[in-house]
Design an enzyme around this catalytic site. Sequence first.
Site, PDB file in Angstrom:
ATOM      1  N   ASP A 188       7.108  62.120 -19.000  1.00 49.30           N
ATOM      2  CA  ASP A 188       6.150  61.372 -19.817  1.00 49.30           C
ATOM      3  C   ASP A 188       5.141  62.294 -20.496  1.00 49.30           C
ATOM      4  O   ASP A 188       4.918  62.214 -21.706  1.00 49.30           O
ATOM      5  CB  ASP A 188       5.432  60.329 -18.953  1.00 49.30           C
ATOM      6  CG  ASP A 188       6.414  59.380 -18.279  1.00 49.30           C
ATOM      7  OD1 ASP A 188       7.587  59.347 -18.715  1.00 49.30           O
ATOM      8  OD2 ASP A 188       6.031  58.698 -17.328  1.00 49.30           O
ATOM      9  N   HIS A 209      15.236  58.006 -14.350  1.00 44.58           N
ATOM     10  CA  HIS A 209      15.112  58.371 -12.928  1.00 44.58           C
ATOM     11  C   HIS A 209      15.885  59.648 -12.625  1.00 44.58           C
ATOM     12  O   HIS A 209      16.498  59.760 -11.557  1.00 44.58           O
ATOM     13  CB  HIS A 209      15.608  57.231 -12.019  1.00 44.58           C
ATOM     14  CG  HIS A 209      14.566  56.162 -11.812  1.00 44.58           C
ATOM     15  ND1 HIS A 209      13.539  56.313 -10.927  1.00 44.58           N
ATOM     16  CD2 HIS A 209      14.393  54.961 -12.408  1.00 44.58           C
ATOM     17  CE1 HIS A 209      12.771  55.214 -10.963  1.00 44.58           C
ATOM     18  NE2 HIS A 209      13.268  54.391 -11.862  1.00 44.58           N
ATOM     19  N   TYR A 237       9.507  53.500  -6.133  1.00 44.20           N
ATOM     20  CA  TYR A 237       9.766  54.699  -6.936  1.00 44.20           C
ATOM     21  C   TYR A 237       9.812  55.934  -6.028  1.00 44.20           C
ATOM     22  O   TYR A 237      10.755  56.728  -6.080  1.00 44.20           O
ATOM     23  CB  TYR A 237       8.660  54.840  -7.989  1.00 44.20           C
ATOM     24  CG  TYR A 237       8.813  56.034  -8.902  1.00 44.20           C
ATOM     25  CD1 TYR A 237       9.386  55.914 -10.161  1.00 44.20           C
ATOM     26  CD2 TYR A 237       8.376  57.302  -8.510  1.00 44.20           C
ATOM     27  CE1 TYR A 237       9.532  57.011 -10.995  1.00 44.20           C
ATOM     28  CE2 TYR A 237       8.515  58.401  -9.331  1.00 44.20           C
ATOM     29  CZ  TYR A 237       9.083  58.252 -10.577  1.00 44.20           C
ATOM     30  OH  TYR A 237       9.228  59.340 -11.395  1.00 44.20           O
TER      31      TYR A 237
HETATM   32  C1  GLA Z   1       8.225  56.940 -14.628  1.00 44.73           C
HETATM   33  C2  GLA Z   1       7.866  58.388 -14.310  1.00 44.73           C
HETATM   34  C3  GLA Z   1       8.798  59.358 -15.049  1.00 44.73           C
HETATM   35  C4  GLA Z   1      10.266  58.981 -14.822  1.00 44.73           C
HETATM   36  C5  GLA Z   1      10.506  57.504 -15.082  1.00 44.73           C
HETATM   37  C6  GLA Z   1      11.899  57.072 -14.744  1.00 44.73           C
HETATM   38  O1  GLA Z   1       7.947  56.680 -15.966  1.00 44.73           O
HETATM   39  O2  GLA Z   1       6.538  58.652 -14.682  1.00 44.73           O
HETATM   40  O3  GLA Z   1       8.522  60.675 -14.645  1.00 44.73           O
HETATM   41  O4  GLA Z   1      10.677  59.357 -13.545  1.00 44.73           O
HETATM   42  O5  GLA Z   1       9.598  56.699 -14.359  1.00 44.73           O
HETATM   43  O6  GLA Z   1      12.832  57.730 -15.548  1.00 44.73           O
END
Ligand code: GLA
Length: 391
Positions: A159, A21, A211
């Site tokens: 990601d 995060h 989120y």
């Molecule tokens: C999800 C989001 C990422 C990141 C994570 C938490 O996977 O796609 O970009 O923010 O949560 O680290």
Amino acid sequence: MASTDRYVVRAPGRVNLIGEHIDYCGLSVLPMALRQSVRIAFHPRSDQETRLVNRDPRFAPSAFAVSEGILRAPAGDWGNYARAAAQALAQRFPDLRGIDALVESDLPIAAGLSSSSALVVAMALAIMHANRVTVPSLELMDLLGRGERYVGTAGGGMDQAIILGAQAGCASRIDFHPLRLTPTAVPADWQFIVAWSLVHAEKSGAARQAYNERTRQCDEARRLVATRLGQRQDTTYPALLKAAPVEELLQVAGATLSDVLSRRFRHVVTEGTRVPQAEAAMAARDFTAFGELLDASHQSLRDDYEVSHPELDRLVGLAREAGAAGARLTGAGFGGSIVALCRVERAPEVVAALRERFYAPRGAADGVGRHMFTAEPSAGAEVLTPGASPG
Ligand code: GLA
């Protein structure tokens, strides 16, 4: 309409080792790609139509025309991730043709392992290959990171970057401004174990709202602290961390922010400092130090960032009791998976303990091979040889 050429593209899932995060705050993270992946076997078409069939019967066939403005399917529809990739590319290249695609995956879904971003990346590579267009790797990471926001999550860029840029045998530190990947070899006697909590963290459901709320809170906290320090409102987190020692930032935050914002801020800046420490510990093969950083990260995510779940906390506790050096939730949280570090020779014991003490009492011992695995640091996404089997 479809040509007879058949190609296969593979995009791996990822496990984030530390730096949770904080990608959307512009701070560095340390993930690695998994062996488990999304694979798409596809034929280029001569028109813009794109048709997707998923081998998993839970996902109904999906179809759309590749264009700069693709209408969204209802929230939660898996086809939106394919649409996100297609739209992002269509905004960059005119007149792209579509594909007929067969999708399959051995990645657990909604388990915090990026199955959705793997689909976005696989789809993008398939469309690019079908149209014989290329985008430089770093640019593609950025394009798809932004492109995935099509589904409504204000995600960071971790990601897509690791899925495209991972190196086999390594974890990679990802910096965001500018985007850059720096690999570090995972020591051969370290074993990361990934275990799913059996709680789905649907990116399209309630977890998305939570989120997005975190991203807004971090932003507000950043602006208020920057102002209090006499800095510009648009001062970034990396700039704040350069401008003042962490202790001073925390003190200012404590005196300026509400309790909730102050705790969110504390997670971000302390996690931001744990990432380079973890990278250094990995390079120095300092197993104990890496484990302690995992534990500290989990505690911060649980107490300050409030993105854990009782089942994740339970798994983390059990992994430690069974001999892991450290463990933490991985991915966005609110359910999903944990990652634990142990010595290779200790892994069977940790796996057995989680099976007996977590999965068996929950009636899930039979599916344990799907819920829990030892993570192999793998290479990033690639188009495989024409005609290769997707399996
Ligand atoms: C999800 C989001 C990422 C990141 C994570 C938490 O996977 O796609 O970009 O923010 O949560 O680290």
